[in-house]
Design a protein around this motif. Sequence first.
Motif, PDB file in Angstrom:
ATOM      1  N   GLU A 273       0.842  -1.220  -0.116  1.00 51.24           N
ATOM      2  CA  GLU A 273       0.035  -0.088   0.063  1.00 51.24           C
ATOM      3  C   GLU A 273       0.738   1.213   0.137  1.00 51.24           C
ATOM      4  O   GLU A 273       0.702   2.308  -0.807  1.00 51.24           O
ATOM      5  CB  GLU A 273      -0.844   0.077   1.426  1.00 51.24           C
ATOM      6  N   LYS A 274       1.872   1.290   0.845  1.00 54.53           N
ATOM      7  CA  LYS A 274       2.621   2.547   0.924  1.00 54.53           C
ATOM      8  C   LYS A 274       3.418   2.724  -0.367  1.00 54.53           C
ATOM      9  O   LYS A 274       3.723   3.734  -0.835  1.00 54.53           O
ATOM     10  CB  LYS A 274       3.714   2.326   2.147  1.00 54.53           C
ATOM     11  N   THR A 275       4.179   1.545  -0.908  1.00 53.03           N
ATOM     12  CA  THR A 275       4.780   1.137  -1.990  1.00 53.03           C
ATOM     13  C   THR A 275       4.187   1.963  -3.128  1.00 53.03           C
ATOM     14  O   THR A 275       4.693   2.657  -3.916  1.00 53.03           O
ATOM     15  CB  THR A 275       5.438  -0.081  -2.426  1.00 53.03           C
ATOM     16  N   GLU A 276       3.069   1.389  -3.382  1.00 54.81           N
ATOM     17  CA  GLU A 276       2.450   2.037  -4.535  1.00 54.81           C
ATOM     18  C   GLU A 276       1.707   3.159  -4.346  1.00 54.81           C
ATOM     19  O   GLU A 276       1.938   3.997  -5.208  1.00 54.81           O
ATOM     20  CB  GLU A 276       1.067   1.092  -4.737  1.00 54.81           C
ATOM     21  N   ARG A 277       1.421   3.939  -3.311  1.00 57.69           N
ATOM     22  CA  ARG A 277       0.914   5.129  -2.866  1.00 57.69           C
ATOM     23  C   ARG A 277       2.186   5.993  -3.142  1.00 57.69           C
ATOM     24  O   ARG A 277       2.122   7.158  -3.839  1.00 57.69           O
ATOM     25  CB  ARG A 277       0.419   5.484  -1.571  1.00 57.69           C
ATOM     26  N   TYR A 278       3.233   5.800  -2.653  1.00 53.45           N
ATOM     27  CA  TYR A 278       4.663   6.660  -2.910  1.00 53.45           C
ATOM     28  C   TYR A 278       4.908   6.520  -4.177  1.00 53.45           C
ATOM     29  O   TYR A 278       5.308   7.700  -5.048  1.00 53.45           O
ATOM     30  CB  TYR A 278       5.748   5.940  -2.024  1.00 53.45           C
ATOM     31  N   GLY A 279       4.748   5.425  -5.003  1.00 54.54           N
ATOM     32  CA  GLY A 279       5.120   5.476  -6.607  1.00 54.54           C
ATOM     33  C   GLY A 279       4.142   6.649  -7.283  1.00 54.54           C
ATOM     34  O   GLY A 279       4.746   7.159  -8.188  1.00 54.54           O
ATOM     35  N   ARG A 280       2.900   6.617  -6.847  1.00 52.54           N
ATOM     36  CA  ARG A 280       1.999   7.606  -7.386  1.00 52.54           C
ATOM     37  C   ARG A 280       2.558   8.967  -7.039  1.00 52.54           C
ATOM     38  O   ARG A 280       2.257   9.987  -7.995  1.00 52.54           O
ATOM     39  CB  ARG A 280       0.479   7.030  -6.990  1.00 52.54           C
ATOM     40  N   LEU A 281       2.905   9.136  -6.006  1.00 50.11           N
ATOM     41  CA  LEU A 281       3.035  10.522  -5.542  1.00 50.11           C
ATOM     42  C   LEU A 281       4.305  11.021  -6.176  1.00 50.11           C
ATOM     43  O   LEU A 281       4.575  12.215  -6.775  1.00 50.11           O
ATOM     44  CB  LEU A 281       3.506  10.545  -3.847  1.00 50.11           C
ATOM     45  N   VAL A 282       5.318  10.142  -6.361  1.00 52.48           N
ATOM     46  CA  VAL A 282       6.493  10.460  -7.392  1.00 52.48           C
ATOM     47  C   VAL A 282       6.004  10.834  -8.754  1.00 52.48           C
ATOM     48  O   VAL A 282       6.593  11.673  -9.516  1.00 52.48           O
ATOM     49  CB  VAL A 282       7.535   9.409  -7.432  1.00 52.48           C
ATOM     50  N   GLY A 283       4.945   9.996  -9.200  1.00 55.99           N
ATOM     51  CA  GLY A 283       4.371  10.085 -10.518  1.00 55.99           C
ATOM     52  C   GLY A 283       3.649  11.604 -10.582  1.00 55.99           C
ATOM     53  O   GLY A 283       3.764  12.417 -11.523  1.00 55.99           O
ATOM     54  N   GLN A 284       2.877  12.122  -9.459  1.00 53.91           N
ATOM     55  CA  GLN A 284       2.363  13.179  -9.539  1.00 53.91           C
ATOM     56  C   GLN A 284       3.271  14.308  -9.324  1.00 53.91           C
ATOM     57  O   GLN A 284       3.222  15.643  -9.933  1.00 53.91           O
ATOM     58  CB  GLN A 284       1.400  13.319  -8.181  1.00 53.91           C
ATOM     59  N   LEU A 285       4.459  14.176  -8.703  1.00 57.40           N
ATOM     60  CA  LEU A 285       5.504  15.100  -8.760  1.00 57.40           C
ATOM     61  C   LEU A 285       5.789  15.297 -10.280  1.00 57.40           C
ATOM     62  O   LEU A 285       6.161  16.346 -10.594  1.00 57.40           O
ATOM     63  CB  LEU A 285       6.522  14.522  -7.932  1.00 57.40           C
ATOM     64  N   ALA A 286       6.021  14.145 -11.144  1.00 59.20           N
ATOM     65  CA  ALA A 286       6.395  14.326 -12.440  1.00 59.20           C
ATOM     66  C   ALA A 286       5.534  15.270 -13.045  1.00 59.20           C
ATOM     67  O   ALA A 286       5.906  15.740 -14.057  1.00 59.20           O
ATOM     68  CB  ALA A 286       6.603  12.775 -13.122  1.00 59.20           C
ATOM     69  N   ASP A 287       4.227  14.993 -12.845  1.00 54.93           N
ATOM     70  CA  ASP A 287       3.096  15.773 -13.325  1.00 54.93           C
ATOM     71  C   ASP A 287       3.541  17.292 -13.139  1.00 54.93           C
ATOM     72  O   ASP A 287       3.393  18.226 -13.982  1.00 54.93           O
ATOM     73  CB  ASP A 287       1.808  15.504 -12.631  1.00 54.93           C
ATOM     74  N   ARG A 288       3.871  17.755 -12.029  1.00 55.32           N
ATOM     75  CA  ARG A 288       4.130  19.154 -11.741  1.00 55.32           C
ATOM     76  C   ARG A 288       5.300  19.541 -12.640  1.00 55.32           C
ATOM     77  O   ARG A 288       5.278  20.582 -13.175  1.00 55.32           O
ATOM     78  CB  ARG A 288       4.637  19.395 -10.265  1.00 55.32           C
TER      79      ARG A 288
END
Length: 472
Positions: A273-288
């Motif tokens: 759960e944390k691993t996948e959530r962290y991965g999405r947060l990095v993806g959202q950082l890439a969005d920015r």
Amino acid sequence: MNRIMLFMLASPFLFVILSTTKILAADSAETAPLVGFGDADITPVLGVFMAGFGQDRKATKVHDPLMARAVVFRSGDRKLAIVSIDVVGFFYANVLRVRKELKDFTYVLVSSTHNHEGPDTLGLWGPNPFVTGIDPLYLEHIEKQIVKAVRAADAATVRAEVSLGTAQAPELLHDGREPYIKHDELVALLFRAPGTNSKPAEIVVQWNCHPETLDSKNTEISADFVGATVTYLRQRYDCPVVYLTGTVGGLMTSLHVDVKDDQGKALGDGTFEKTERYGRLVGQLADRALAAAQPIQLSPLEIHHRQVFMPMDNKYYLLGRQLGVLKREAFLWTGDPDQANPADAKEFKKRLCLQTELAWLQLGQLSIAAIPGEIYPELVLDKVQDPPDSGADFPDAGIEPAIYKQLPGPKRMMIGLANDEIGYIIPKRQWDEKPPFCYGRKSAQYGEANSVGPETAPILCTAFQKMLRMKK
């Protein structure tokens, strides 16, 4: 890097040979580059020894695939391949074998994501500290799949316009060692067909963090958060994505980072759960980063690379060589990072060194530093402690020339674990194995046990500086 005495890594001899090559592409800076992407699966079979923490951790299940992802740049008759593989590390000898199969390429760079939830590709995590965890046939498979990914990318090259953006997120990194210095910048490249506002054709993302969110008890093969980041971006932009690891020494990690789900519940280390959530947060950082991206020229193309010798002073690495756990060509240290003499396979009494490689890629306005290990942020960002702590082992050591300070820019990017894995690259004046320990600590901090030795940073950073000066 790993958590166990990574007594692996570069074979007990970190060697820096100095042969510099420069290649200047013929196409003009106004010409959009030809770019292609390709990938290939490198997921191992079950039962392999898993890397990154302790020994005798065998894979019982595949949670998500491991991949080799390649981006190829073509400029005139010059071809550059940059490959990212979802493993803990890949030795220089393996990269050289890959290059033999890609002789039509001007340069091939292979970087590992430093994934701690994949197979042992270095030899340190077998059934016990005295037996290698490497499956030679699997390493051969990785080499073949890298070639396959590069060939696919080469066949898919198209003309593309490029934009580059950056974003910072210190809250997504935990620094595991004082002084606390984070390299918290994500770099994202967006490729589109020229003159159009069509959907993205490809994306390259570079971030500075250990993929070890699943921690040491997990036995399921996974690319850790890197897989989640790539999946998020592929689904969002409907295009291929290449993830590159950058500055991860220090220790830049996702462990201990405060990550919550959509309801605000804290997610624990060692969970998917944390691993996948962290991965999405990095993806959202890439969005920015992509939202702020501006056009950039990636031509003309210059490639500079330099071999280097470094003394192997880590007693655990030396022991690993004696036991056959670390299988890497040895050289006799001469005191000169530019040259070394071959060592007999049974040589244990003389000071040994190993061979590795540095590279500087200048793609138009983008400077890329390729460093063969886990470099500390201080050495990249020019933030080596000054004055040094009174407990440091080498308080009189000079400050190494910072990597980013040397790059001409105007845009910069770091590729770590590039063409090799030699472990932690620690500022010499921050080396701290002997008491009294720095910062009033009662024991040494983690790091030195997984470094080739205190001369690693001075030799590498100086060799990198010389490589750039030779161009001038």
